[in-house]
Design an enzyme around this catalytic site. Structure first.
Site, PDB file in Angstrom:
ATOM      1  N   CYS A   1      37.295  23.009  22.205  1.00  0.00           N
ATOM      2  CA  CYS A   1      37.065  23.843  23.381  1.00  0.00           C
ATOM      3  C   CYS A   1      38.145  23.551  24.401  1.00  0.00           C
ATOM      4  O   CYS A   1      38.664  22.436  24.466  1.00  0.00           O
ATOM      5  CB  CYS A   1      35.685  23.545  23.975  1.00  0.00           C
TER       6      CYS A   1
ATOM      7  N   GLU B   1      30.615  22.594  14.083  1.00  0.00           N
ATOM      8  CA  GLU B   1      29.209  22.283  13.880  1.00  0.00           C
ATOM      9  C   GLU B   1      28.344  23.486  14.241  1.00  0.00           C
ATOM     10  O   GLU B   1      28.669  24.263  15.140  1.00  0.00           O
ATOM     11  CB  GLU B   1      28.802  21.069  14.732  1.00  0.00           C
TER      12      GLU B   1
ATOM     13  N   CYS C   1      22.282  27.980  16.425  1.00  0.00           N
ATOM     14  CA  CYS C   1      23.335  27.839  17.431  1.00  0.00           C
ATOM     15  C   CYS C   1      24.671  27.739  16.706  1.00  0.00           C
ATOM     16  O   CYS C   1      24.881  26.826  15.908  1.00  0.00           O
ATOM     17  CB  CYS C   1      23.078  26.579  18.263  1.00  0.00           C
TER      18      CYS C   1
ATOM     19  N   CYS D   1      34.516  21.013  30.456  1.00  0.00           N
ATOM     20  CA  CYS D   1      33.375  20.800  31.354  1.00  0.00           C
ATOM     21  C   CYS D   1      33.001  19.323  31.287  1.00  0.00           C
ATOM     22  O   CYS D   1      32.799  18.775  30.201  1.00  0.00           O
ATOM     23  CB  CYS D   1      32.201  21.684  30.947  1.00  0.00           C
TER      24      CYS D   1
ATOM     25  N   CYS E   1      22.082  20.145  23.154  1.00  0.00           N
ATOM     26  CA  CYS E   1      23.010  20.959  23.944  1.00  0.00           C
ATOM     27  C   CYS E   1      24.097  20.094  24.581  1.00  0.00           C
ATOM     28  O   CYS E   1      23.817  19.102  25.234  1.00  0.00           O
ATOM     29  CB  CYS E   1      22.201  21.671  25.026  1.00  0.00           C
TER      30      CYS E   1
ATOM     31  N   CYS F   1      30.035  17.778  29.200  1.00  0.00           N
ATOM     32  CA  CYS F   1      29.856  18.279  27.829  1.00  0.00           C
ATOM     33  C   CYS F   1      30.710  17.486  26.844  1.00  0.00           C
ATOM     34  O   CYS F   1      31.928  17.389  27.008  1.00  0.00           O
ATOM     35  CB  CYS F   1      30.222  19.761  27.793  1.00  0.00           C
TER      36      CYS F   1
END
Length: 393
Positions: free
Chosen positions: A137, A117, A130, A141, A370, A144
């Site tokens: 990933c 994305e 962005c 975290c 975010c 997230c």
């Protein structure tokens, strides 16, 4: 500390990228040197190679042309050779969502059928894109949403540059020939803050940014590019020397105990090690300051004591602190700090002499804010209990 001889890589197995055997070489994402090499290999005389690189570069990155036949300052037989051996390919838009606030989120398909994305955020005097550097990933975290998706593979330099080109396609931002130049840049800033940890894909990110920063093409200055890292310490000095863009740090905590849970990479390179690596960055990269990103989590990292500790930790580093109200997602193990708490936190930082803007959440209604990015095909909802267990909560 001795420099690592090879890029730092994450401790996971990445799925190799499969392309058709004997497929055409994609010119998107090749640096000028790489483009020169493949043109010579294809039969371009060495004496002509530099000129050909310049011509092709301008067609692809200034005019946005994808068809060799349109490159009218090249001889017909040369264009035919290019079309036979090369392609100009960017990621394919699978879907586009537009938020009520004008934010655009693109779901993009890349080689192997994988998806990433990218998000375009329009503002009054600039437009920020962005972009992602990995499919998924590896950092996990705990606050997230992207981190709940396992890493599949690194993006190529072409797939990183391609996200910028796709956004310019969608915004109709390529200049038209024989018309006055429009100085307004819709994509005026690029942030490597999408899916993935850019410094775990250092070489492709570096090459992609060389292409994006080239003054005869996409032409974004290094001060218009911000790379966000969770703290891959051994690559930080290399980023200063080989990319030189602005740096943002996903910091999010003021003690190792809390940061170990929020940003598990902290167990490998703790706060002190990270801050020591950052002290030289503005000088090495000729950047004004480092941005510290700090997500506001209710009852976790948002006390006045945390704010005072943060100011003490970063003393001596030219910095600003971006305070990010937590963007919730299904099953998230945290809540957003109350607005009064965020303002109190910001006030302490501001009075200590640091800029402390509170980031306005954008695109929340389309899960584009975010920490919310995730490939649509990977959005299988885990239960809150599973996510909390994985986060060690």
């Amino acid at each position: 500390m001795t420099k690592p001889s090879a890029p730092i890589t994450q401790d996971v197995h990445t799925i190799p990228r499969k392309l058709p055997e004997g497929g055409k070489v994609n010119l998107v994402g090749l640096t000028r040197d790489q483009l020169r090499d493949v043109l010579i290999e294809a039969g371009t005389p060495e004496k002509q190679a530099k000129m050909r690189v310049g011509q092709i570069w301008q067609w692809i990155y200034h005019w946005g042309v994808r068809d060799f036949a349109q490159m009218t300052n090249l001889a017909k037989d040369y264009r035919a050779m290019l079309a036979e051996q090369f392609e100009i390919t960017v990621p394919e838009i699978v879907s586009k969502q537009v938020s009520m606030d004008g934010t655009r989120k693109y779901l993009l398909k890349i080689a192997g059928g994988h998806e990433v994305e990218a998000v375009y955020i329009p503002e009054e005097n600039r437009g920020t894109l962005c972009i992602s550097s990995q499919v998924g990933c590896t950092l996990t975290c705990s606050f997230c949403h992207t981190g709940t998706q396992k890493l599949v593979r690194n993006l190529t330099a072409g797939e990183i540059v391609g996200q910028v080109m796709v956004a310019r396609d969608d915004l109709e931002e390529w200049p038209e020939q024989n018309t006055p130049k429009n100085e307004t840049r819709l994509v005026s800033n690029v942030v490597l803050m999408g899916m993935g940890e850019p410094l775990y894909n250092f070489e492709n990110v570096r090459d992609a940014m060389q292409v994006v920063m080239d003054g005869e093409g996409l032409s974004l200055s290094r001060r218009r590019i911000t790379l966000s890292t969770s703290g891959v310490v051994p690559e930080i000095a290399k980023t200063a020397e080989e990319i030189g863009c602005l740096l943002a740090i996903s910091f999010h905590a003021t003690t190792d105990e809390v940061r170990d849970k929020l940003v598990p990479i902290n167990k490998k390179w703790n706060i002190e090690t990270l801050l020591n690596a950052l002290r030289d960055y503005p000088r090495l990269s000729n950047s004004e300051r480092i941005t510290f990103e700090y997500v506001m989590l209710k009852g976790v990292n948002d006390s006045d004591e945390d704010a005072r500790r943060l100011v003490k930790l970063i003393r001596g580093i030219p910095a600003k602190i971006n305070l990010i109200p937590f963007n919730e997602w299904p099953g998230a193990p945290y809540e957003r700090s109350d607005w009064e708490r965020i303002e109190s936190f910001a006030d302490i930082i501001y009075k200590a002499g640091y800029a402390s803007p509170i980031r306005t959440p954008r695109g929340e209604d389309i899960m584009a804010a975010c920490g919310q990015l995730k490939s649509a095909t990977e959005r299988a909802r885990k239960s809150r209990a599973e996510i909390q267990a994985e986060a060690g909560l």
